[in-house]
Write a protein that holds these residues in place. Structure first.
Motif, short mmCIF file in Angstrom:
data_model
loop_
_atom_site.label_atom_id
_atom_site.label_comp_id
_atom_site.label_asym_id
_atom_site.label_seq_id
_atom_site.Cartn_x
_atom_site.Cartn_y
_atom_site.Cartn_z
N GLY A 161 0.82 -1.20 0.00
CA GLY A 161 0.00 0.00 0.00
C GLY A 161 0.86 1.26 0.00
O GLY A 161 2.06 1.22 0.32
N PRO A 162 0.26 2.40 -0.35
CA PRO A 162 1.05 3.64 -0.49
C PRO A 162 1.65 4.16 0.81
O PRO A 162 2.75 4.71 0.81
CB PRO A 162 0.04 4.63 -1.08
CG PRO A 162 -1.31 4.07 -0.75
CD PRO A 162 -1.14 2.59 -0.76
N ALA A 163 0.96 4.00 1.92
CA ALA A 163 1.48 4.55 3.18
C ALA A 163 2.78 3.87 3.58
O ALA A 163 3.78 4.53 3.90
CB ALA A 163 0.43 4.40 4.28
N HIS A 164 2.78 2.53 3.58
CA HIS A 164 4.01 1.80 3.92
C HIS A 164 5.08 2.02 2.85
O HIS A 164 6.28 2.09 3.17
CB HIS A 164 3.72 0.32 4.09
CG HIS A 164 2.91 -0.01 5.30
ND1 HIS A 164 3.17 0.52 6.54
CD2 HIS A 164 1.85 -0.85 5.46
CE1 HIS A 164 2.29 0.04 7.42
NE2 HIS A 164 1.48 -0.78 6.79
N ALA A 165 4.66 2.11 1.58
CA ALA A 165 5.63 2.35 0.50
C ALA A 165 6.35 3.67 0.72
O ALA A 165 7.58 3.77 0.56
CB ALA A 165 4.93 2.33 -0.85
N HIS A 166 5.61 4.71 1.10
CA HIS A 166 6.23 6.00 1.38
C HIS A 166 7.24 5.89 2.52
O HIS A 166 8.36 6.42 2.44
CB HIS A 166 5.16 7.04 1.75
CG HIS A 166 4.44 7.61 0.58
ND1 HIS A 166 3.10 7.90 0.60
CD2 HIS A 166 4.87 7.94 -0.66
CE1 HIS A 166 2.74 8.39 -0.58
NE2 HIS A 166 3.79 8.42 -1.36
N MET A 167 6.88 5.19 3.58
CA MET A 167 7.77 5.03 4.72
C MET A 167 9.06 4.32 4.31
O MET A 167 10.17 4.74 4.65
CB MET A 167 7.07 4.24 5.83
CG MET A 167 7.93 3.98 7.05
SD MET A 167 8.22 5.46 8.04
CE MET A 167 6.63 5.56 8.89
N ILE A 168 8.92 3.22 3.55
CA ILE A 168 10.08 2.44 3.13
C ILE A 168 10.99 3.25 2.22
O ILE A 168 12.22 3.27 2.38
CB ILE A 168 9.60 1.14 2.44
CG1 ILE A 168 8.93 0.22 3.45
CG2 ILE A 168 10.77 0.43 1.76
CD1 ILE A 168 8.17 -0.94 2.82
N LEU A 169 10.40 3.93 1.24
CA LEU A 169 11.18 4.65 0.24
C LEU A 169 11.77 5.94 0.77
O LEU A 169 12.92 6.30 0.45
CB LEU A 169 10.32 4.95 -0.99
CG LEU A 169 9.89 3.75 -1.82
CD1 LEU A 169 8.83 4.15 -2.83
CD2 LEU A 169 11.08 3.13 -2.54
N MET A 170 11.02 6.66 1.59
CA MET A 170 11.47 7.99 2.02
C MET A 170 12.46 7.96 3.17
O MET A 170 13.27 8.87 3.32
CB MET A 170 10.26 8.85 2.36
CG MET A 170 9.43 9.19 1.14
SD MET A 170 8.04 10.27 1.55
CE MET A 170 7.29 10.44 -0.08
N ARG A 182 4.21 -7.65 8.82
CA ARG A 182 3.12 -6.74 9.16
C ARG A 182 2.74 -5.88 7.96
O ARG A 182 1.56 -5.61 7.72
CB ARG A 182 3.52 -5.85 10.34
CG ARG A 182 2.41 -4.93 10.82
CD ARG A 182 2.82 -4.15 12.05
NE ARG A 182 3.83 -3.15 11.77
CZ ARG A 182 3.55 -1.93 11.31
NH1 ARG A 182 2.29 -1.58 11.06
NH2 ARG A 182 4.52 -1.07 11.10
N PHE A 183 3.73 -5.46 7.19
CA PHE A 183 3.47 -4.66 6.00
C PHE A 183 2.77 -5.45 4.90
O PHE A 183 2.14 -4.88 4.02
CB PHE A 183 4.78 -4.12 5.41
CG PHE A 183 5.48 -3.09 6.25
CD1 PHE A 183 4.83 -2.38 7.24
CD2 PHE A 183 6.82 -2.81 6.03
CE1 PHE A 183 5.49 -1.43 8.01
CE2 PHE A 183 7.49 -1.86 6.78
CZ PHE A 183 6.82 -1.18 7.78
N GLY A 184 2.91 -6.79 4.94
CA GLY A 184 2.40 -7.62 3.86
C GLY A 184 3.45 -7.90 2.80
O GLY A 184 3.14 -8.40 1.71
N LEU A 185 4.70 -7.59 3.13
CA LEU A 185 5.77 -7.78 2.16
C LEU A 185 6.19 -9.24 2.04
O LEU A 185 6.62 -9.68 0.97
CB LEU A 185 6.98 -6.93 2.58
CG LEU A 185 8.05 -6.63 1.54
CD1 LEU A 185 7.45 -5.95 0.32
CD2 LEU A 185 9.13 -5.75 2.16
N VAL A 186 6.08 -10.00 3.13
CA VAL A 186 6.37 -11.43 3.09
C VAL A 186 5.13 -12.19 3.55
O VAL A 186 4.32 -11.68 4.32
CB VAL A 186 7.59 -11.80 3.97
CG1 VAL A 186 8.84 -11.10 3.47
CG2 VAL A 186 7.35 -11.51 5.44
#
Length: 267
Positions: A161-170, A182-186
């Protein structure tokens, strides 16, 4: 089970019992991906694609430090030192990337240790990701002064999702396996001692299922994630019909009625 060496031994490929295995084999650099390794991975995937006995593929890193820690930064000065060089780098690595993202057979990422940057991009291109509890994730682009391509960012947003993506990238910060789950990445986090057995059991289950069902279901999920205008619904309908007209469907029905394990052939 014989092992084939590709990319001067930095990519290893082997298969047994319906499961192909590709190992990123540069443990002294935490399996950082060189240009040659991208090519070697693509060659290994192509080999398994053409082998009807291989029903699914596992990607893993050599050693206990990393799945893939990212791109081989030692090559950056030579092949990625400006925008033009980056464009050339993308061309050199595009075949391997495209082959993985469009791969028809199921792919599992067996993640232990560092899974960073381009390594996380590889993991996100697989269908199922199983991680050990000592794994570390991150996309440190902001700390290097670069940005990632559209396809990788889209995959990230699709998963977390965009919220977690922003946190990871920024932030560019690392996060642990619990956060990744928790993010759903794995899909699942397991103790490191159980990682190999967990993935092997999962792969064996998938390899025992009907190949046409695996291929069709994977392609259907991809169609669902596409923009509506880009979906090939005719191809989806043909694949669906092929499943219902297959010998494997008949075998599956008979096995169910006879209370035995089906013997699927992929036809």
């Amino acid at each position: 089970m014989s092992t084939m060496e590709l990319a001067d031994g930095k990519i290893l490929a082997s298969s047994a019992d319906g499961v192909g295995r590709i190992t990123f084999n540069q443990p002294e650099k935490r399996n950082a991906m060189s240009v040659a390794m991208w090519t070697g991975m693509g060659e290994a995937l192509e080999m398994f694609a053409e082998d009807a006995s291989v029903r699914c593929v596992i990607l893993q890193g050599a050693g206990d430090k990393a799945f893939v820690s990212g791109a081989d930064i030692s090559q950056f000065e030579k092949v990625r030192n400006n925008a033009d060089a980056q464009g050339q780098y993308d061309k050199l690595t595009s075949a391997g990337r495209a082959r993985l993202s469009a791969y028809r057979k199921p792919v599992i990422a067996q993640i232990r240790g560092f899974c960073m940057g381009g390594g996380l991009g590889i993991a996100m291109s697989t269908d199922i990701r199983i991680a050990s509890d000592d794994s570390q994730f991150g996309i440190p682009a902001a700390k290097l002064g670069i940005a990632y391509g559209f396809d990788m960012v889209r995959a990230l947003v699709d998963l977390v999702g965009p919220a977690h993506a922003h946190m990871i990238l920024m932030t560019g910060e690392r996060f642990d396996a619990k956060e990744a789950e928790r993010f759903g990445l794995v899909n699942k986090v397991v103790p490191v001692a159980e990682l190999e057995a967990t993935v092997a059991k999962l792969a064996a289950t998938m390899a025992g299922n009907a190949p046409l069902s695996l291929l069709t279901n994977k392609q259907t999920v991809k169609q669902v994630l596409m923009d509506r205008a880009d979906r090939d619904m005719d191809a989806y309908k043909r694949a669906l019909a092929a499943c219902f007209d297959s010998a494997d469907y008949k075998e599956g029905r008979r096995a169910f009625m006879e209370k035995r394990k089906p013997a699927f052939t992929g036809s």
